[in-house]
Design a protein around this motif. Structure first.
Motif, PDB file in Angstrom:
ATOM      1  N   ASP A  51       0.706 -14.723  -9.210  1.00 56.08           N
ATOM      2  CA  ASP A  51       1.442 -13.773 -10.040  1.00 56.08           C
ATOM      3  C   ASP A  51       1.843 -12.542  -9.235  1.00 56.08           C
ATOM      4  O   ASP A  51       2.967 -12.035  -9.366  1.00 56.08           O
ATOM      5  CB  ASP A  51       0.600 -13.346 -11.246  1.00 56.08           C
ATOM      6  CG  ASP A  51       0.395 -14.472 -12.250  1.00 56.08           C
ATOM      7  OD1 ASP A  51       1.109 -15.494 -12.155  1.00 56.08           O
ATOM      8  OD2 ASP A  51      -0.490 -14.330 -13.117  1.00 56.08           O
ATOM      9  N   TRP A  52       0.920 -12.055  -8.407  1.00 53.96           N
ATOM     10  CA  TRP A  52       1.224 -10.865  -7.595  1.00 53.96           C
ATOM     11  C   TRP A  52       2.334 -11.169  -6.588  1.00 53.96           C
ATOM     12  O   TRP A  52       3.250 -10.361  -6.398  1.00 53.96           O
ATOM     13  CB  TRP A  52      -0.030 -10.384  -6.877  1.00 53.96           C
ATOM     14  CG  TRP A  52       0.223  -9.288  -5.884  1.00 53.96           C
ATOM     15  CD1 TRP A  52       0.160  -9.369  -4.521  1.00 53.96           C
ATOM     16  CD2 TRP A  52       0.589  -7.935  -6.172  1.00 53.96           C
ATOM     17  NE1 TRP A  52       0.458  -8.163  -3.947  1.00 53.96           N
ATOM     18  CE2 TRP A  52       0.725  -7.262  -4.937  1.00 53.96           C
ATOM     19  CE3 TRP A  52       0.818  -7.229  -7.349  1.00 53.96           C
ATOM     20  CZ2 TRP A  52       1.075  -5.908  -4.845  1.00 53.96           C
ATOM     21  CZ3 TRP A  52       1.174  -5.878  -7.266  1.00 53.96           C
ATOM     22  CH2 TRP A  52       1.293  -5.240  -6.026  1.00 53.96           C
ATOM     23  N   ALA A  53       2.273 -12.328  -5.976  1.00 57.95           N
ATOM     24  CA  ALA A  53       3.298 -12.713  -4.997  1.00 57.95           C
ATOM     25  C   ALA A  53       4.673 -12.821  -5.645  1.00 57.95           C
ATOM     26  O   ALA A  53       5.699 -12.573  -4.994  1.00 57.95           O
ATOM     27  CB  ALA A  53       2.922 -14.033  -4.332  1.00 57.95           C
ATOM     28  N   ALA A  54       4.695 -13.169  -6.943  1.00 57.39           N
ATOM     29  CA  ALA A  54       5.971 -13.346  -7.643  1.00 57.39           C
ATOM     30  C   ALA A  54       6.468 -12.062  -8.299  1.00 57.39           C
ATOM     31  O   ALA A  54       7.586 -12.024  -8.820  1.00 57.39           O
ATOM     32  CB  ALA A  54       5.830 -14.432  -8.708  1.00 57.39           C
ATOM     33  N   THR A  55       5.661 -10.997  -8.266  1.00 62.07           N
ATOM     34  CA  THR A  55       6.025  -9.751  -8.937  1.00 62.07           C
ATOM     35  C   THR A  55       7.137  -9.029  -8.185  1.00 62.07           C
ATOM     36  O   THR A  55       7.055  -8.828  -6.972  1.00 62.07           O
ATOM     37  CB  THR A  55       4.804  -8.813  -9.052  1.00 62.07           C
ATOM     38  OG1 THR A  55       3.800  -9.451  -9.845  1.00 62.07           O
ATOM     39  CG2 THR A  55       5.191  -7.490  -9.700  1.00 62.07           C
ATOM     40  N   ARG A  56       8.170  -8.637  -8.913  1.00 61.36           N
ATOM     41  CA  ARG A  56       9.276  -7.865  -8.361  1.00 61.36           C
ATOM     42  C   ARG A  56       9.563  -6.710  -9.321  1.00 61.36           C
ATOM     43  O   ARG A  56      10.073  -6.915 -10.412  1.00 61.36           O
ATOM     44  CB  ARG A  56      10.527  -8.728  -8.180  1.00 61.36           C
ATOM     45  CG  ARG A  56      10.361  -9.866  -7.193  1.00 61.36           C
ATOM     46  CD  ARG A  56      10.238  -9.354  -5.756  1.00 61.36           C
ATOM     47  NE  ARG A  56      10.119 -10.456  -4.811  1.00 61.36           N
ATOM     48  CZ  ARG A  56       8.983 -11.021  -4.450  1.00 61.36           C
ATOM     49  NH1 ARG A  56       7.848 -10.574  -4.958  1.00 61.36           N
ATOM     50  NH2 ARG A  56       8.960 -12.013  -3.575  1.00 61.36           N
ATOM     51  N   THR A  57       9.227  -5.505  -8.916  1.00 60.57           N
ATOM     52  CA  THR A  57       9.425  -4.342  -9.761  1.00 60.57           C
ATOM     53  C   THR A  57      10.606  -3.526  -9.258  1.00 60.57           C
ATOM     54  O   THR A  57      10.644  -3.130  -8.089  1.00 60.57           O
ATOM     55  CB  THR A  57       8.164  -3.454  -9.784  1.00 60.57           C
ATOM     56  OG1 THR A  57       7.042  -4.237 -10.210  1.00 60.57           O
ATOM     57  CG2 THR A  57       8.346  -2.284 -10.739  1.00 60.57           C
ATOM     58  N   GLU A  58      11.571  -3.266 -10.127  1.00 65.04           N
ATOM     59  CA  GLU A  58      12.749  -2.502  -9.743  1.00 65.04           C
ATOM     60  C   GLU A  58      12.464  -1.000  -9.789  1.00 65.04           C
ATOM     61  O   GLU A  58      11.578  -0.536 -10.509  1.00 65.04           O
ATOM     62  CB  GLU A  58      13.909  -2.846 -10.664  1.00 65.04           C
ATOM     63  CG  GLU A  58      14.352  -4.298 -10.591  1.00 65.04           C
ATOM     64  CD  GLU A  58      15.536  -4.588 -11.497  1.00 65.04           C
ATOM     65  OE1 GLU A  58      15.960  -3.649 -12.213  1.00 65.04           O
ATOM     66  OE2 GLU A  58      16.023  -5.725 -11.482  1.00 65.04           O
ATOM     67  N   LYS A  59      13.229  -0.248  -9.014  1.00 63.64           N
ATOM     68  CA  LYS A  59      13.099   1.204  -9.011  1.00 63.64           C
ATOM     69  C   LYS A  59      13.452   1.774 -10.385  1.00 63.64           C
ATOM     70  O   LYS A  59      14.339   1.284 -11.076  1.00 63.64           O
ATOM     71  CB  LYS A  59      14.038   1.822  -7.973  1.00 63.64           C
ATOM     72  CG  LYS A  59      13.683   1.527  -6.528  1.00 63.64           C
ATOM     73  CD  LYS A  59      12.423   2.257  -6.095  1.00 63.64           C
ATOM     74  CE  LYS A  59      12.165   2.033  -4.595  1.00 63.64           C
ATOM     75  NZ  LYS A  59      10.871   2.611  -4.167  1.00 63.64           N
ATOM     76  N   ILE A  60      12.744   2.837 -10.760  1.00 64.56           N
ATOM     77  CA  ILE A  60      13.023   3.548 -11.996  1.00 64.56           C
ATOM     78  C   ILE A  60      13.823   4.801 -11.632  1.00 64.56           C
ATOM     79  O   ILE A  60      13.342   5.648 -10.868  1.00 64.56           O
ATOM     80  CB  ILE A  60      11.728   3.927 -12.722  1.00 64.56           C
ATOM     81  CG1 ILE A  60      10.974   2.660 -13.153  1.00 64.56           C
ATOM     82  CG2 ILE A  60      12.019   4.807 -13.925  1.00 64.56           C
ATOM     83  CD1 ILE A  60       9.654   2.932 -13.833  1.00 64.56           C
ATOM     84  N   HIS A  61      15.029   4.922 -12.164  1.00 64.95           N
ATOM     85  CA  HIS A  61      15.905   6.032 -11.786  1.00 64.95           C
ATOM     86  C   HIS A  61      16.155   7.027 -12.905  1.00 64.95           C
ATOM     87  O   HIS A  61      16.629   8.134 -12.659  1.00 64.95           O
ATOM     88  CB  HIS A  61      17.259   5.484 -11.299  1.00 64.95           C
ATOM     89  CG  HIS A  61      17.157   4.619 -10.078  1.00 64.95           C
ATOM     90  ND1 HIS A  61      16.826   5.112  -8.833  1.00 64.95           N
ATOM     91  CD2 HIS A  61      17.335   3.283  -9.913  1.00 64.95           C
ATOM     92  CE1 HIS A  61      16.820   4.123  -7.945  1.00 64.95           C
ATOM     93  NE2 HIS A  61      17.112   3.003  -8.576  1.00 64.95           N
ATOM     94  N   ASP A  62      15.857   6.672 -14.142  1.00 66.25           N
ATOM     95  CA  ASP A  62      16.219   7.525 -15.269  1.00 66.25           C
ATOM     96  C   ASP A  62      15.009   7.961 -16.091  1.00 66.25           C
ATOM     97  O   ASP A  62      15.129   8.218 -17.282  1.00 66.25           O
ATOM     98  CB  ASP A  62      17.217   6.793 -16.169  1.00 66.25           C
ATOM     99  CG  ASP A  62      16.656   5.474 -16.705  1.00 66.25           C
ATOM    100  OD1 ASP A  62      15.602   5.044 -16.214  1.00 66.25           O
ATOM    101  OD2 ASP A  62      17.287   4.891 -17.623  1.00 66.25           O
TER     102      ASP A  62
END
Length: 342
Positions: A51-62
């Motif tokens: 699960d950790w290897a598959a985690t992709r978190t996008e940047k938070i800009h707002d």
């Protein structure tokens, strides 16, 4: 099992059989099937890594910012005043410009009503009516108001489920509560201006299953992001990596638990500290070592945080002192009733 773990496991089981009777005087355990539990632990550990290897978190800009942050411990193991309650559970009141959040709900081991949490709130002049949100870091009894409630996939602030009409609740796994629908915040979920959950990171814990845990992130204007953490089962390196994936802002501080029971824990029963063996993400015959503790401290120091406050509820005095020495003026002792204000 893997050959290199067999001897250690047999030695541990032998020791466990001798001490289990004493331990059961303090914990109402059923006779454990340790072979089955260890097999499940290995399965969950593999799942957590995938699960950790598959985690992709996008940047938070707002997300926005808050000009002021106050973290007030309401439940923990150390206290600032004699009239306040302590227990090996966690709750922090997190106040920003726009939000008033209860982060975790303590242990309430006796299922008291009012609970230690509500008693401390009253003594400190805090009222449930002022709270707009509740965040549960992970599904363990010392963070959800007691194991009694978790068995029914719910939570509670006290010995009964009081009305929470109008409040938003963010949980790491699907949960229910009378009169409202909690938000399952598996992924980062904005709570208010400058405040978000981090999303969950899973960790395999022997006898406790695959445990997803989330933290709370607060972006303070002109300072950076402060993370409020429940137990830190995610591990400090993964918490920091997840933060860097989410934010452009610097890491200003960390407040809460990181689970470092090196050579003990906050309490002992018959000369044994349960935290030393459980909740570490390792089998009980392995330990979190001083070397591992120091390596984690060094990696955090490299981020140059201006605030570090380690919870005593799941870390040993040795670990607290190591953090205190490493971070100097940036370190704050975390005590019930003693606010941390930025």
């Amino acid at each position: 099992f893997e050959t290199d773990t067999t001897a250690a496991m047999i030695a541990y089981l032998s020791k466990f059989e001798k001490s289990a009777a004493k331990v059961r005087l303090s914990y109402s355990w059923e006779e454990p099937d340790l072979v089955k539990e260890y097999s499940e632990f290995l399965t969950h550990k593999k799942q957590a890594e995938e699960d950790w290897a598959a985690t992709r978190t996008e940047k938070i800009h707002d997300l926005g910012t808050t000009s002021r942050l106050e973290v007030l411990p309401l439940v923990d193991w150390h206290k600032s005043r004699e009239d306040l309650n302590v227990e090996t559970g966690v709750n922090y009141l997190v106040k920003t410009d726009e939000n008033c959040i209860l982060f975790d709900l303590g242990l309430n081991s006796l299922n008291a009503d009012p609970s230690p949490l509500l008693q401390n709130m009253e003594k400190l002049g805090i009222w449930l009516e002022d709270v707009d949100s509740i965040v549960i870091s992970h599904p363990h009894g010392d963070h959800a108001g007691g194991g009694k409630w978790l068995r029914d996939k719910t939570f509670s602030l006290t010995g009964r489920q009081v009305p929470l009409t109008g409040k938003k609740v963010y949980t790491p796994v699907p949960m229910t509560y009378p009169g409202l629908t909690p938000i399952h915040s598996k992924n980062p979920t904005k709570i208010g201006k400058g405040v978000t959950t981090t999303g969950t990171i899973g960790r395999a814990i022997l006898s406790m299953g695959l445990t997803p845990e989330q933290a709370l992130a607060v972006n303070v204007e002109g300072r950076g992001v402060v993370l409020a953490i429940g137990c830190g089962h995610q591990t400090l390196p993964r918490i920091v990596q997840s933060f860097e994936d989410m934010f452009e802002e610097p890491l200003y501080g960390i407040v809460g638990g990181l689970h470092y029971p090196v050579e003990g824990g906050p309490v002992e029963y018959f000369g044994t500290a349960p935290h030393k063996f459980g909740g570490t993400g390792k089998p009980p015959w392995e330990r979190i070592t001083k070397e591992e503790l120091q390596a984690n401290i060094d990696s955090l120091r490299a981020k140059n945080p201006k605030l570090v406050a380690l919870s005593p509820h799941d870390s040993s005095p040795l670990s607290l002192q190591a953090f205190r020495l490493a971070f100097g003026a940036a370190y704050r002792d975390l005590r019930v009733g003693d606010p941390i204000i930025i």
